[in-house]
Scaffold this active site. Structure first.
Site, mmCIF file in Angstrom:
data_model
loop_
_atom_site.group_PDB
_atom_site.id
_atom_site.type_symbol
_atom_site.label_atom_id
_atom_site.label_comp_id
_atom_site.label_asym_id
_atom_site.label_seq_id
_atom_site.Cartn_x
_atom_site.Cartn_y
_atom_site.Cartn_z
ATOM 1 N N HIS A 242 0.805 -1.223 0.000
ATOM 2 C CA HIS A 242 0.000 0.000 0.000
ATOM 3 C C HIS A 242 0.845 1.283 0.000
ATOM 4 O O HIS A 242 0.661 2.164 -0.826
ATOM 5 C CB HIS A 242 -0.903 0.038 1.245
HETATM 6 O O1 RIB Z 1 -4.577 -0.236 5.033
HETATM 7 C C1 RIB Z 1 -3.213 -0.169 4.723
HETATM 8 C C2 RIB Z 1 -2.517 0.791 5.625
HETATM 9 O O2 RIB Z 1 -2.646 0.350 6.963
HETATM 10 C C3 RIB Z 1 -1.002 0.872 5.362
HETATM 11 O O3 RIB Z 1 -0.537 2.168 5.646
HETATM 12 C C4 RIB Z 1 -0.432 -0.121 6.334
HETATM 13 O O4 RIB Z 1 0.889 0.244 6.761
HETATM 14 C C5 RIB Z 1 -1.375 0.011 7.497
HETATM 15 O O5 RIB Z 1 -0.914 1.081 8.283
#
Ligand code: RIB
Ligand code: CA
Length: 309
Positions: A242
């Site tokens: 992500h």
């Molecule tokens: O949903 C994904 C996010 O949540 C990313 O930033 C991961 O590191 C968690 O913090």
């Protein structure tokens, strides 16, 4: 080559770690600071982890400032199952040589932006938006002074990952996300709709591991941990990375397709807490936000592989 001044606010976190390796290895970025927030794991660990990653990358020129240890209103909630107890997957913690910089992360963010020409400092937010929300409260002109604000958070067509309705970063501190969305910051948001297209396949992990540098080995190890967790929890074998998306977009905007929109955040209901209502039916000239609808994953991984070389 024009450099971009950037602050990264994060909660490392295995995908934050890959994003940091991308940023630490990108000479186009002038990294003014890394600020940390409690999120995936508590603040003490996200801050230690940011210092560990900085040392591995040989970037102790970049100050790490600790920020908020809890959301604006809610109780801290972690995501350790996806990041490991210590927050960096299988990595055994060590005490980094360089300490935390003086000054709270929120003040570091405000001071860095206010000391420079308006709109010349970009911000990537890779965790709950608590630090940015607090900074906007403390410095009312910050929204106008900040440059692009690239945020990993939210979900529209993909549904949620922490609940059926919400993505973790927004769910963890929905009040902060609401204040940030209403602040007037120049926001581009990378929700699960885009980040689920950027997956660490075996081939991509192997390419990063094959570079044979500490940054490459670390990024590959983080993705291998996510691969294991993804198989066990979700049943897939190519985990989304992500947090690399906001940094990749700042480096190479053409890798993402954006749509003008208005994003609102649910924080009243417990059932849909943290839901992001992404409305595309807005006049593009008036649209306050941009939402990433597609990503060139091969292009993103090419950036990562180059940055860790
Ligand atoms: O949903 C994904 C996010 O949540 C990313 O930033 C991961 O590191 C968690 O913090
Ligand atoms: Ca994160």
């Amino acid at each position: 080559m024009k450099t971009l001044s950037l602050i990264i606010d994060c909660d490392p976190g295995v995908d934050d770690a890959v994003a940091l390796m991308l940023a630490f290895g990108s000479s186009e970025l002038e990294l003014l600071a890394v600020t940390t927030v409690g999120g995936n794991v508590p603040l003490a660990k996200t801050t230690r982890n940011a210092r560990m990653l900085r040392q591995i990358a040989g970037r102790e020129d970049v100050p790490v400032h600790a920020g908020a240890d809890r959301p604006l209103r809610r109780k801290p909630a972690g995501a350790g199952e996806f990041h490991g107890e210590e927050g960096l997957g299988f990595m055994t913690p060590f005490t980094p040589a360089k300490g935390v910089a003086d000054g709270h992360g929120v003040d570091a963010l405000i001071n860095a932006v206010m000391a420079r020409e308006p709109e010349t400092v970009a911000l990537a937010v890779l965790g709950p938006m608590t630090n940015l929300a607090l900074a906007l409260r403390r410095e009312p002109t910050l929204a106008r002074r900040l440059g692009p604000v690239a945020i990993m958070g939210g979900a529209r067509s993909e549904g949620g990952n922490i609940t059926a309705s919400a993505e973790f970063n927004v769910w963890a501190d929905p009040e902060a996300a609401d204040e940030v969305m209403r602040s007037g910051c120049r926001i581009t948001m990378f929700g699960l709709d885009a980040t689920h297209q950027v997956r660490a396949t075996e081939e991509r992990i192997a390419a990063v591991a094959g570079i044979g540098t500490p940054k490459g080995d670390t990024a590959a190890a983080m993705m291998r941990f996510s691969q294991k967790v993804e198989r066990e929890i979700v049943g897939w074998d190519a985990p989304p990375v992500h947090d690399v998306c906001p940094v990749a977009w700042l480096l190479k905007p053409e890798l993402f397709e954006l749509k003008p929109c208005r994003i609102a955040v649910e924080f009243q209901s417990e059932l849909t807490r943290g839901h992001t209502a992404v409305e595309f039916r807005v006049d593009p000239a008036e649209a306050p936000h941009r939402w990433a609808v597609s990503a060139d994953a091969d292009g993103v991984f090419a950036l990562i592989t180059e940055a860790v070389r």
